[in-house]
Design an enzyme around this catalytic site. Structure first.
Site, PDB file in Angstrom:
ATOM      1  N   GLY A   1       3.967   1.627  -1.433  1.00 33.10           N
ATOM      2  CA  GLY A   1       4.883   1.764  -2.544  1.00 33.10           C
ATOM      3  C   GLY A   1       5.602   0.464  -2.836  1.00 33.10           C
ATOM      4  O   GLY A   1       5.209  -0.603  -2.370  1.00 33.10           O
ATOM      5  N   SER A   2       6.677   0.559  -3.605  1.00 37.15           N
ATOM      6  CA  SER A   2       7.411  -0.613  -4.057  1.00 37.15           C
ATOM      7  C   SER A   2       8.786  -0.660  -3.411  1.00 37.15           C
ATOM      8  O   SER A   2       9.367   0.372  -3.055  1.00 37.15           O
ATOM      9  CB  SER A   2       7.550  -0.596  -5.584  1.00 37.15           C
ATOM     10  OG  SER A   2       6.274  -0.602  -6.196  1.00 37.15           O
ATOM     11  N   VAL A   3       9.334  -1.897  -3.281  1.00 41.19           N
ATOM     12  CA  VAL A   3      10.641  -2.119  -2.674  1.00 41.19           C
ATOM     13  C   VAL A   3      11.581  -2.684  -3.729  1.00 41.19           C
ATOM     14  O   VAL A   3      11.203  -3.604  -4.469  1.00 41.19           O
ATOM     15  CB  VAL A   3      10.546  -3.082  -1.478  1.00 41.19           C
ATOM     16  CG1 VAL A   3      11.911  -3.240  -0.804  1.00 41.19           C
ATOM     17  CG2 VAL A   3       9.518  -2.588  -0.473  1.00 41.19           C
TER      18      VAL A   3
ATOM     19  N   ASP B   1      -0.691  -2.566  10.461  1.00 41.97           N
ATOM     20  CA  ASP B   1      -0.791  -3.385   9.241  1.00 41.97           C
ATOM     21  C   ASP B   1       0.014  -4.675   9.376  1.00 41.97           C
ATOM     22  O   ASP B   1       0.827  -5.009   8.508  1.00 41.97           O
ATOM     23  CB  ASP B   1      -0.313  -2.580   8.034  1.00 41.97           C
ATOM     24  CG  ASP B   1      -0.839  -3.147   6.708  1.00 41.97           C
ATOM     25  OD1 ASP B   1      -1.775  -3.960   6.754  1.00 41.97           O
ATOM     26  OD2 ASP B   1      -0.311  -2.781   5.655  1.00 41.97           O
TER      27      ASP B   1
ATOM     28  N   GLY C   1       0.788  -1.209   0.000  1.00 37.78           N
ATOM     29  CA  GLY C   1       0.000   0.000   0.000  1.00 37.78           C
ATOM     30  C   GLY C   1       0.828   1.270   0.000  1.00 37.78           C
ATOM     31  O   GLY C   1       0.377   2.315  -0.449  1.00 37.78           O
TER      32      GLY C   1
END
Length: 832
Positions: free
Chosen positions: A519-521, A630, A517
């Protein structure tokens, strides 16, 4: 008295009399705040407000301010911000009026409630068999139901009600079902678009064939989602839709009708709604006052791209983009206006017509249609022709070119061709097939160019390159030397990185490790070969100074079971975080992928215990309590020795805790949300405890809680596990791949912890510190009551006892003690 003074004093009295006479004979009749009777009408900005709580309002509304405006009679929430006006029912959804000031909602001569336009023409009617007009009353109830009743007697017989004629919303007390006598199916139908309440393309209804399940249909003809059958407690494919401390659900079947309804628990003030969204999904949303927004709690189908024909012909759906729909290359929106209003079902139209062979001959080779290669595509659903005689990709391409109706082909050892429109295309992250889309030659770059151009470009490029190559090498050497110095990761130091540096170490963000949720890694390698994980944040809007302050605080939090923050980047609107790289990846990858080796029991137990220790540190050992918000397997990372580390714990602090209600539910992690998320009450650390408990079930079972299991009809795993444990079967719910190889003492502790953590009332859940003590064997607890939300047992007086190894009790003040263990207690404490 002076005559002039007498005249002056009498003038106001005469004026008042005149005003009274005008109001008596010329003014519009007034009416009660919540009802309309025979002598009254409603027009313009007049409204009815439901009684007694004012929960709903009825009146004219217009979905847009653009001219020419269209007006409808609707019901909307009275306690929701008017900037977020939410209409739940529309009377004349297919027949708007152009002027609300000259149109009227009134009781007609036949006793029906009707809407008349400026010319007095009938626009809409309740069409009920009624009594005389002078005894009919239309009343808006506080449940949101507009009822037409007989006012001539005390019983007030209901002649018609809006709740039996739903539009796109399903309110408490309303039925969704089939009348077997009349054949009427009470269904929800989406709006056409965000500014047009006319019936759209998607609808929800009960199975007309009599099965106890609900269907979502496209164009009332194509079923693309089923709820699964009702098993007495839940619909088998929608475990979220179960009775809990907020709702009571029930499915009713009689010789006359089959229907489903729900009601709110007494004293629940929560504003929540079910709707058939124009996205093709049935959604449950909850209003949260302190955010001023509707929060998505769950939706079905879960994946947006599973909605049939969502993007229309020649549109493609991508879960990783917003909006989800886009047009294929060479195509543009067939109706741009509809796309701007979130209606993508019209699809896309070809920009350049195809060139087809004429009279069996080929067209000029330079103008011949060509094919665009598209990888990782879910192939179209519509009709395709398989050619078994074609044995090569080139022959497959030629076969498609020879047929003017062929719009695409695929070759995977077998040739498949599609004709006409392409539907239900989906861009996948990986997997899927390769599709070759037919386009006019002008839509694709020409691979042929003149030799003169090629030679000229080559000579010019060579001249430039030879002149710059020496300088470039020198600059690169100096830059690499500076960058190595700047990018050294020093233990105990939080490094402020430049965006260009992080782009360099990640090779322009080319190796993606995952996403969520926020962003990207991406994987990165420092000049000294240290591997890191770089997270590009989305939706973080603090100023740079605030962001640096927050990150510096998080950077000081270190624990063996927390992923360590190494550095950050804050340039303009770019926000990135740099973490230690975890070679084993996330827990969900290790536990749920078929290709992953089976994780033994000892490792699983250490993962559960280590995660609990990390959360206990965040909740109880930091200067300020940090609530993760989360917790799920995707946010538990594993190092090379399977040591668990809680990740993303700082994001709750960076973004604010309200984010999780939006992002986690939208991203498919609603199964970990505590019940209080939907009640609008302040969230405490006990929300993390609930999520941890749900995750423990998945670690022990080796499967997702909501995954279907062939041998179990009620496949919501915690519910099934509770039934097995109630029968004394401790090993039954254990991952079958372990073949029962688990320490019984540890397994018993884990089961008890899991069920205590998912109690409906947060006051009944242990703290994470207590969870650690239980798992370490310092504290012993008895088996807890089964949560009401699991719907297996009725309410029973249950209790919990804590025992230390020395026999003294450590009991929570929120829990009742009992003598269910073979050790004695020295004191008790009662639950409020």
């Amino acid at each position: 008295m002076d005559p002039s003074k007498r005249l002056w004093l009498s003038f106001p009295v005469s004026l008042l009399n005149l005003i009274f006479l005008v109001s008596l004979f010329g003014a519009r009749p007034t009416f009660a705040a919540s009802s309309i009777s025979a002598e009254q009408s409603l027009s313009g900005d007049q409204t009815l407000t439901s009684s007694p709580g004012g929960n709903f309002v009825l009146g004219f509304f217009s979905p847009t301010r653009a001219e020419p405006r269209k007006f409808y009679i609707g019901i909307w929430y009275g306690k929701v911000s008017q900037s977020q006006k939410t209409v739940v029912w529309v009377a004349n959804r297919e027949a708007p009026v152009s002027d609300n000031t000259t149109s009227e909602l009134r009781i007609a001569g036949d006793g029906n409630l009707v809407l008349l336009d400026r010319s007095g023409t009938l626009v809409w009617s309740t069409n009920a068999t009624s009594v005389a007009a002078n005894s009919t009353v239309a009343e808006l109830l506080d449940s949101g139901n507009l009822v037409l009743r007989d006012g001539s007697n005390s019983s007030g017989r209901v002649l018609w009600q809006s709740i039996d004629n739903p539009t796109d919303h399903w309110l408490p007390g309303g039925k969704l079902g089939l009348n077997k006598v009349t054949g009427k199916n009470q269904r929800l139908t989406s709006w056409r678009n965000s500014e047009d309440p006319a019936p759209g393309i998607f609808s929800l209804e009960i199975d007309p064939n009599g099965a106890s399940e609900y269907l979502i249909l496209w164009n009332q003809s194509r079923v693309f989602w089923r709820s699964g059958t009702w098993n007495g407690q839940i619909f088998s494919l929608v475990p979220e839709m179960t009775s809990n401390y907020v709702y009571d659900f029930q499915y009713i079947t009689t010789p006359e009708e089959n229907y489903f309804n729900y009601s709110m628990k007494p004293n629940v003030t929560l504003i929540s709604r079910f709707m058939m969204d124009l996205s093709g999904q049935i959604k449950q949303r909850t209003w949260v006052d302190n955010t001023g927004n509707w929060i998505l709690f769950w939706s079905q189908p879960r994946a947006q791209c599973d909605v049939y024909m969502l993007c229309g012909p020649f549109g493609i759906c991508n879960e990783r983009s917003l909006p989800f729909c886009s047009c294929l290359r060479g195509f543009s929106e067939a109706s741009p206006g509809s796309w701007n209003l979130s209606d993508f079902t019209g699809g896309c139209a070809r920009r350049t017509p195809l060139l087809c062979p004429r009279n069996g001959t080929s067209v000029n080779g330079g103008d011949q249609d060509r094919f665009l290669r598209m990888d990782n595509i879910k192939l179209p659903d519509n009709y395709r022709l398989s050619l078994s005689a074609v044995t090569s990709a080139g022959e497959c391409e030629s076969s498609c070119l020879r047929n003017c109706s062929c719009t695409a082909y695929s070759y995977d050892g077998r040739c498949s061709m599609w004709f006409g429109e392409l539907t239900n295309l989906q861009q996948l992250g990986d997997g899927g097939g390769t599709l070759y889309l037919r386009l006019a030659a002008s839509e694709l770059p020409n691979s042929k160019s003149s030799k003169g151009k090629i030679i000229g470009v080559a000579v010019g490029a060579a001249a430039v390159m030879l002149g710059a190559i020496a300088l470039a090498l020198a600059l690169l050497w100096r830059r690499r030397r500076r960058r190595f110095k700047a990018l050294r990761v020093v233990d105990g130091t939080l490094v402020p990185f430049r965006y260009g540096d992080l782009r360099w170490v990640t090779k322009n963000f080319s190796e993606k490790l995952g996403g969520g949720g926020f962003g990207s890694v991406f994987k990165g390698t420092m000049p000294d070969s240290t591997q890191v994980a770089v997270k590009k944040l989305e939706g973080i809007f603090q100023g740079e100074k605030q962001f640096r302050t927050e990150v510096s605080t998080i950077g000081t939090i270190q624990h063996v079971n927390l992923v360590r923050l190494r550095g950050f980047c804050s340039e303009g609107t770019r926000r990135l975080l740099v973490y230690d790289y975890m070679p084993k990846g996330s827990l969900d990858t290790v536990m749920f992928r078929d290709c992953s080796p089976v994780v033994d029991w000892g490792t699983r137990y250490q993962i559960i215990l280590g995660t609990a220790r990390g959360l206990a540190y965040l909740h109880e050992k930091c200067r300020d309590c940090i609530i993760h918000c989360d917790i799920k397997p995707e946010n538990i990372l594993l190092d090379a020795s399977f040591l668990p580390k809680v990740a993303d714990f700082g994001l709750a602090k960076l973004v604010g805790r309200d984010f999780s209600r939006v992002l986690t539910t939208m991203r498919g992690t609603r199964g970990y949300l505590a019940p209080e998320w939907i009640s609008g009450v302040p969230i405490t650390a006990k929300a993390d405890v609930y999520s941890f408990g749900m995750m423990v079930f998945e670690i022990v079972s080796g499967r997702r809680n909501s995954d279907p299991v062939a041998e179990v009809k009620n496949w919501f795993f915690p519910t099934w596990a509770a039934s097995r444990l109630g029968e004394g079967d401790m090993l039954g719910p254990l991952d079958p791949r372990l073949h029962g190889d688990a320490r019984m003492e540890e397994l018993e502790r884990v089961w008890r912890v899991a069920f205590w953590c998912i109690q409906d009332e947060e006051s009944c859940r242990p703290t994470m510190g207590q969870v650690v003590q239980i798992l370490e064997g310092v504290v012993v607890v008895n088996m807890p009551p089964v949560p009401r939300s699991l719907q297996l047992f009725g309410d029973k007086p249950e209790s919990i006892v804590f025992f230390t190894d020395g026999g003294s009790q450590v009991a929570s003040s929120n829990m009742i003690s009992s003598n269910s263990q073979n050790k004695s207690t020295t004191s008790t404490s009662s639950m409020d």
